[in-house]
Design a protein around this motif. Structure first.
Motif, PDB file in Angstrom:
ATOM      1  N   ARG A  68       4.066   3.950  -1.150  1.00 51.20           N
ATOM      2  CA  ARG A  68       4.459   4.606  -2.410  1.00 51.20           C
ATOM      3  C   ARG A  68       5.299   3.691  -3.289  1.00 51.20           C
ATOM      4  NH1 ARG A  68       7.916   9.457  -2.653  1.00 51.20           N
ATOM      5  NH2 ARG A  68       9.226   8.144  -1.367  1.00 51.20           N
ATOM      6  N   THR A  91       0.825  -1.211   0.000  1.00 52.81           N
ATOM      7  CA  THR A  91       0.000   0.000   0.000  1.00 52.81           C
ATOM      8  C   THR A  91       0.857   1.259   0.000  1.00 52.81           C
ATOM      9  OG1 THR A  91      -0.065  -0.034   2.410  1.00 52.81           O
ATOM     10  CG2 THR A  91      -1.896  -1.099   1.280  1.00 52.81           C
ATOM     11  N   THR A  99      11.025   1.532   6.782  1.00 52.50           N
ATOM     12  CA  THR A  99      12.335   0.948   7.084  1.00 52.50           C
ATOM     13  C   THR A  99      12.378   0.256   8.452  1.00 52.50           C
ATOM     14  OG1 THR A  99      13.324   2.672   5.739  1.00 52.50           O
ATOM     15  CG2 THR A  99      14.785   1.530   7.261  1.00 52.50           C
ATOM     16  N   ARG A 129      11.427  -3.398   8.824  1.00 53.65           N
ATOM     17  CA  ARG A 129      12.033  -4.371   7.892  1.00 53.65           C
ATOM     18  C   ARG A 129      12.781  -5.500   8.578  1.00 53.65           C
ATOM     19  NH1 ARG A 129      13.965  -0.949   4.081  1.00 53.65           N
ATOM     20  NH2 ARG A 129      11.827  -1.112   3.364  1.00 53.65           N
TER      21      ARG A 129
HETATM   22  N1  LIG Z   1      14.577   2.748  -3.947  1.00 54.26           N
HETATM   23  C1  LIG Z   1      14.113   3.968  -3.816  1.00 54.26           C
HETATM   24  O1  LIG Z   1      14.392   4.849  -4.628  1.00 54.26           O
HETATM   25  C2  LIG Z   1      13.242   4.324  -2.639  1.00 54.26           C
HETATM   26  C3  LIG Z   1      12.524   5.535  -2.657  1.00 54.26           C
HETATM   27  C4  LIG Z   1      11.706   5.836  -1.574  1.00 54.26           C
HETATM   28  C5  LIG Z   1      11.604   4.953  -0.512  1.00 54.26           C
HETATM   29  N2  LIG Z   1      12.328   3.802  -0.520  1.00 54.26           N
HETATM   30  C6  LIG Z   1      12.246   2.837   0.624  1.00 54.26           C
HETATM   31  O2  LIG Z   1      11.006   2.151   0.534  1.00 54.26           O
HETATM   32  C7  LIG Z   1      10.468   1.932   1.842  1.00 54.26           C
HETATM   33  C8  LIG Z   1       9.025   2.456   1.880  1.00 54.26           C
HETATM   34  O3  LIG Z   1       9.039   3.856   1.607  1.00 54.26           O
HETATM   35  P1  LIG Z   1       7.744   4.590   1.020  1.00 54.26           P
HETATM   36  O4  LIG Z   1       8.195   5.937   0.614  1.00 54.26           O
HETATM   37  O5  LIG Z   1       7.048   3.706   0.045  1.00 54.26           O
HETATM   38  O6  LIG Z   1       6.876   4.728   2.361  1.00 54.26           O
HETATM   39  P2  LIG Z   1       5.285   4.678   2.552  1.00 54.26           P
HETATM   40  O7  LIG Z   1       5.030   5.348   3.859  1.00 54.26           O
HETATM   41  O8  LIG Z   1       4.585   5.182   1.350  1.00 54.26           O
HETATM   42  O9  LIG Z   1       4.960   3.130   2.672  1.00 54.26           O
HETATM   43  C9  LIG Z   1       5.271   2.397   3.819  1.00 54.26           C
HETATM   44  C10 LIG Z   1       4.606   1.016   3.774  1.00 54.26           C
HETATM   45  O10 LIG Z   1       4.940   0.332   4.991  1.00 54.26           O
HETATM   46  C11 LIG Z   1       3.757  -0.125   5.605  1.00 54.26           C
HETATM   47  N3  LIG Z   1       3.909  -0.185   7.065  1.00 54.26           N
HETATM   48  C12 LIG Z   1       4.115  -1.311   7.764  1.00 54.26           C
HETATM   49  N4  LIG Z   1       4.196  -1.052   9.060  1.00 54.26           N
HETATM   50  C13 LIG Z   1       4.064   0.274   9.209  1.00 54.26           C
HETATM   51  C14 LIG Z   1       4.045   1.147  10.341  1.00 54.26           C
HETATM   52  N5  LIG Z   1       4.193   0.682  11.586  1.00 54.26           N
HETATM   53  N6  LIG Z   1       3.875   2.468  10.102  1.00 54.26           N
HETATM   54  C15 LIG Z   1       3.729   2.946   8.854  1.00 54.26           C
HETATM   55  N7  LIG Z   1       3.743   2.158   7.747  1.00 54.26           N
HETATM   56  C16 LIG Z   1       3.899   0.846   7.922  1.00 54.26           C
HETATM   57  C17 LIG Z   1       2.671   0.831   5.138  1.00 54.26           C
HETATM   58  O11 LIG Z   1       1.407   0.239   5.257  1.00 54.26           O
HETATM   59  C18 LIG Z   1       3.094   1.076   3.694  1.00 54.26           C
HETATM   60  O12 LIG Z   1       2.623   0.002   2.882  1.00 54.26           O
HETATM   61  C19 LIG Z   1      11.422   2.618   2.819  1.00 54.26           C
HETATM   62  O13 LIG Z   1      12.250   1.648   3.419  1.00 54.26           O
HETATM   63  C20 LIG Z   1      12.254   3.544   1.952  1.00 54.26           C
HETATM   64  O14 LIG Z   1      13.584   3.690   2.428  1.00 54.26           O
HETATM   65  C21 LIG Z   1      13.125   3.484  -1.569  1.00 54.26           C
END
Ligand SMILES: NC(=O)c1ccc[n+]([C@@H]2O[C@H](COP(=O)([O-])OP(=O)(O)OC[C@H]3O[C@@H](n4cnc5c(N)ncnc54)[C@H](O)[C@@H]3O)[C@@H](O)[C@H]2O)c1
Length: 383
Positions: free
Chosen positions: A16, A14, A92, A95
């Motif tokens: 990003r 769910t 993060t 994880r």
């Molecule tokens: N490779 C890249 O370029 C890149 C870019 C941005 C983020 N990331 C990494 O991807 C991961 C997710 O980042 P994002 O920007 O998608 O974040 P986001 O907040 O949009 O998504 C977080 C996800 O984790 C879940 N989740 C599980 N337990 C949670 C909790 N206790 N609180 C909140 N959310 C929880 C949420 O439901 C959601 O599906 C991070 O580890 C980030 O470092 C990587």
């Protein structure tokens, strides 16, 4: 055509990254193209189990994409024999625990970066994955960006001569959330939730520098929290406790000096959201996400410093565009395909948990440098 189904848990779908880059642009795109082809004509076919915390949101995503397998119970999903791979794009902080659970369940694991919140924890995961005999991978998507692929091609082709320096600018203005909603999740700005731009971006800078140029031997970093107060997704003001800008100097093998600025508090006056200028004795290049421009020593102009006169040359116009000469697919998808080939056919995959741990190590040492106001050497991290 033989299909080789492979069960994959997609956790954090769910979010990003989980939704857009991994589910839609990678795993569903792989299904749309008919799977991942192997040398013998077999096609690896991802069978997806969506995992998350909110039942309704999972059901919505599943229905939107014609999927039927989803659950809020990760432990139960990990006991299934038809699941071979665990993927994690959660926040993060969540994880490490989930990855450890997946290792214990004997699943191969692919995950977003950073692998864990400390290099000790990341190294532990690398060792545990080895001991369990499972294959591991960490997202290193920037390596597959067209601009950086062209830059690597220039390095491999000897275009630069001796590389002297790398100057990188990454960033854009992330709205504070008061008069316009922020375009990044609020956890990124809270230290207690594992946020901060050093932990977010230094894992990327680690593999970009090491794989395109040379290993990083020392780091000096100034970190700042420029915007101390932000407004979250629910409209509530909160103190921003994590760093939102990092000014880093990385010393690489061969005397290469890389200066990389990362900031969520900068307004963009460049062609792309990230740009690297590389200067070498024979030529220079400026690479972004997609484009890459070069200037060879033979066509380098000779500007003369004279502040009394207006600039008479258009310096940007004196660079030549590097041609694509290739087709560039979505970087996340390309790396997913490589990981699935690694799991099914044993193809090489260098971006394992140890590589991920090295990225976390650079972030950790960058934060130490900032905290202690000093240059920090980067020791070799081995198994
Ligand atoms: N490779 C890249 O370029 C890149 C870019 C941005 C983020 N990331 C990494 O991807 C991961 C997710 O980042 P994002 O920007 O998608 O974040 P986001 O907040 O949009 O998504 C977080 C996800 O984790 C879940 N989740 C599980 N337990 C949670 C909790 N206790 N609180 C909140 N959310 C929880 C949420 O439901 C959601 O599906 C991070 O580890 C980030 O470092 C990587």
């Amino acid at each position: 055509m033989t299909r080789r189904p492979i069960g994959i848990i997609v956790n954090g779908v769910t979010g990003r990254m989980g939704y857009r880059q991994h589910l839609v642009r990678s795993l569903l795109a792989i299904r749309e193209q008919g799977g991942v082809p192997l040398a013998d004509g077999t096609r690896i076919w991802p069978e997806l189990t969506l995992v998350g915390r909110n039942e309704q949101r999972l059901r919505d995503i599943a229905e939107r994409h014609g999927l039927t397998d989803w659950t809020t119970d990760l432990s139960a999903a990990l006991t299934r024999d038809d699941v071979e791979v665990y993927f994690d794009a959660q926040l993060t902080q969540q994880r490490e625990k989930a990855v450890r659970q997946a290792i214990d369940a004997g699943k191969h694991i692919y995950t977003e970066k950073p692998l864990a919140e400390s290099s000790a924890a990341a190294l532990e995961l690398a060792r545990a994955a080895d001991a369990a005999g499972v294959r591991s991978g960490v997202v290193q998507d920037k390596l597959f960006l067209p601009g950086l692929r062209k830059l690597k091609r220039l390095v491999d082709g000897g275009f630069f001569g001796r590389i002297l320096s790398v100057r990188g600018e990454f960033g854009y203005w992330v709205f504070e959330g008061d008069w316009q909603p922020a375009q990044r999740p609020s956890w990124n700005y809270r230290a207690s939730d594992g946020g901060g731009i050093v932990m977010d971006m230094f894992p990327h800078w680690h593999y970009v520098l090491a794989e395109i140029f040379a290993p990083v031997r020392a780091v000096t970093c100034v970190a700042a929290t420029h915007i101390p107060r932000r407004v979250d997704e629910a409209g509530r003001p909160y103190p921003a406790t994590a760093d939102d800008a990092a000014y880093g100097i990385f010393e690489l093998d061969g005397g290469i000096v890389a200066q990389l600025n990362s900031s969520w508090a900068v307004r963009v006056n460049r062609d792309e959201l990230v740009e690297f200028q590389v200067d070498g004795t024979e030529g220079s290049a400026v690479a972004g996400l997609r484009g890459c421009r070069v200037q060879h020593r033979s066509v380098t102009p000779k500007p003369v410093w004279n502040p009394d006169l207006p600039a008479t040359e258009s310096f940007r116009a004196q660079w030549a565009e590097v041609p694509d000469n290739d087709e560039f697919d979505n970087g996340f998808k390309v790396q997913w395909e490589a990981f699935l080939r690694h799991v099914v056919a044993g193809d090489a995959f260098p971006w394992d948990f140890l590589a991920g741990a090295r990225g976390v190590q650079l972030a950790e040492l960058g934060l130490r440098s900032a905290r202690e106001h000093r240059r920090v050497e980067v020791p070799e991290l081995g198994r």
